[in-house]
Design a protein around this motif. Structure first.
Motif, PDB file in Angstrom:
ATOM      1  N   PHE A 269      51.058  58.617  13.897  1.00  0.00           N
ATOM      2  CA  PHE A 269      49.986  59.135  13.880  1.00  0.00           C
ATOM      3  C   PHE A 269      51.301  60.749  12.792  1.00  0.00           C
ATOM      4  O   PHE A 269      50.891  61.431  11.836  1.00  0.00           O
TER       5      PHE A 269
ATOM      6  N   ASP B  55      42.564  63.761  15.848  1.00  0.00           N
ATOM      7  CA  ASP B  55      43.098  62.874  16.123  1.00  0.00           C
ATOM      8  C   ASP B  55      42.577  61.797  17.811  1.00  0.00           C
ATOM      9  O   ASP B  55      42.860  62.392  18.880  1.00  0.00           O
TER      10      ASP B  55
ATOM     11  N   SER C 257      50.398  53.841  19.309  1.00  0.00           N
ATOM     12  CA  SER C 257      51.846  54.523  19.806  1.00  0.00           C
ATOM     13  C   SER C 257      50.970  54.891  21.545  1.00  0.00           C
ATOM     14  O   SER C 257      51.821  54.433  22.593  1.00  0.00           O
TER      15      SER C 257
END
Ligand SMILES: Cc1ncc(COP(=O)(O)O)c(C=O)c1O
Length: 452
Positions: A167, A264, A295
């Motif tokens: 990200f 996000d 992640s």
């Protein structure tokens, strides 16, 4: 067994010995590393084999090297000694770690991943191994479009997806493009990851803080900004979801200010007590950039994440991406596409959701067994919880006590980007330790909290 040495000095043999000693001392050759055979090194350096054999013999006698039957010559533990920190320095890696940010990397599905890698590489055309489209392999963008629509409700077509190296990479590209288009201000949540604020500043954007309360980011207080970065499904690090009324208000704010919303969705798959909250993006796909990552679902070391872009961003992001890393690791992308298409990604998430839920419950049980002055919030989702401390103790005190028993903790202050009054709290990443270390980590946490 390629070895770079620059023998110098007086004799050839002395020069070779000195070069090996120097390489070991500086840590360039670490303990256990296997050296070339005397024949191979002699040929590489253009010197007699005997000279190398004698130099190796001398270095073995001095303990720099180890000669082991059947596995050649290796660097001895002097290398380890050379690299040890000065006496009294803290160990680099704490034994127990309850800081947020990482899933349980020991649970990475190695066998499934290897099978997907094998299968995807056998099926890939040779052209897949060329430079290719900066957005990433079409196989993965297709797989992601289907997966994100199915699990998060995202409106994604493969041509609007850009796969990036985490990200942070995608966010950096977005800031770069926003800034090049004349944006000056990015609003971020008053508590958020400090590195994203740094990335924005590096791209010449000024960051402003949006206060966060029990309903998530207070949209009414964003004010004037060209873009806002938010974690609507699970606020990082406080842990609440953005309240439904604020989700609508956010869309109005973005339209009124002609602003971009960066959603996000870093751990949206992990929700325990009810259905996951869907993504915001489908409510305004031309204003909202949706971002996801592997992640938390797999491992941060994969460095694989994705942006789903409004149409007007696609060309500029492709151009910025082409200049930043060209094409992010094709082999990993092919593997992830296969991993998703074969259903293994869903299975892994389901498995880990159960595992993390058990860990969360263990944490709650351990803490409720003690003084109930500690409030635990943000536990409905994700891989971290917020422990709000009583006024009698500060987060710094608890962190210091924990570090004395080799437990690393993170305080809420690390994420603070606001002048509003601060209440001491810990952000506990309960996914981080491997399973076998988790019970002890929790025990050490309770000891540090109650100063036992
Ligand atoms: C709020 C937030 N977003 C996104 C990420 C994922 O970042 P990346 O994909 O760069 O590893 C993290 C990781 O810790 C995070 O805390």
């Amino acid at each position: 067994l390629d070895l770079h040495l620059e023998p110098g000095g007086r004799g050839v043999r002395a020069g070779l010995e000195a070069a090996v000693r120097e390489a070991v001392r500086s840590g360039r050759l670490s303990a256990g590393v296997r050296l070339p055979s005397s024949r191979a090194l002699a040929a590489d350096l253009g010197i007699a084999r005997n000279t190398v054999a004698e130099a190796y013999g001398q270095l073995v006698a001095e303990g720099w090297l180890l000669a082991t039957q059947g596995s050649g010559t290796r660097v001895g533990n002097r290398a380890g000694l050379a690299q040890q920190p000065a006496t009294g320095a803290p160990p680099l890696q704490p034994r127990y770690d309850l800081r947020p940010g990482s899933p349980d990397v020991a649970a990475f599905p190695r066998a499934g991943w290897l099978a997907a890698a094998r299968r995807s590489l056998s099926l890939a055309p040779a052209t897949a191994l060329g430079y290719g489209d900066p957005r990433g392999r079409p196989e993965l963008r297709e797989a992601l479009a289907g997966y994100l629509a199915r699990t998060r409700g995202v409106r994604a077509s493969p041509d609007r997806i850009v796969v990036c190296a985490g990200f942070s990479h995608g966010f950096s590209l977005l800031c770069q493009v926003l800034s090049a288009r004349g944006a000056t201000t990015l609003a971020v949540e008053g508590y958020s990851q400090p590195q994203y604020r740094k990335i924005a500043v590096t791209q010449r954007l000024t960051t402003t803080a949006v206060p966060v309360d029990a309903g998530g980011a207070d949209i009414g207080r964003i004010g004037a900004a060209d873009a806002v970065l938010l974690t609507p499904a699970h606020q990082f690090p406080l842990g609440m979801a953005l309240a439904p009324a604020r989700r609508s208000k956010l869309l109005d704010w973005a339209a009124d200010h002609d602003a971009t919303v960066i959603e996000d969705d870093y751990d949206g798959e992990f929700r325990y007590d009810r259905q996951p909250i869907g993504a915001l993006q489908p409510r305004s796909p031309e204003r909202i950039v949706y971002a996801g990552t592997t992640s938390k679902s797999l491992a941060p070391g994969l460095r694989l994440a994705w942006l789903v872009l409004p149409a007007h961003f696609v060309d500029d992001i492709i151009a910025a991406k082409a200049l930043s890393d060209g094409v992010t690791s094709t082999l990993e992308k092919l593997t992830l596409a296969e991993f998703i298409n074969s259903g293994q990604y869903d299975r892994q998430i389901r498995r880990q959701r159960q595992a993390y839920r058990r860990r969360r419950d263990q944490l709650l049980t351990a803490l409720h067994g003690g003084v109930s002055l500690i409030r635990i919030t943000g536990i409905a989702a994700g891989l971290h919880a917020l422990l709000q401390l009583p006024a009698t103790v500060t987060e710094e005190e608890v962190i210091a006590r924990a570090s004395r028993s080799d437990l690393a903790l993170d305080g809420l202050n690390t994420y603070r980007h606001t002048e509003e009054p601060h209440h001491s709290a810990l952000v506990i990443g309960y996914a981080t330790p491997p399973g076998h270390a988790y019970p002890t980590a929790i025990e050490k946490l309770t000891e540090a909290l109650w100063d036992r």
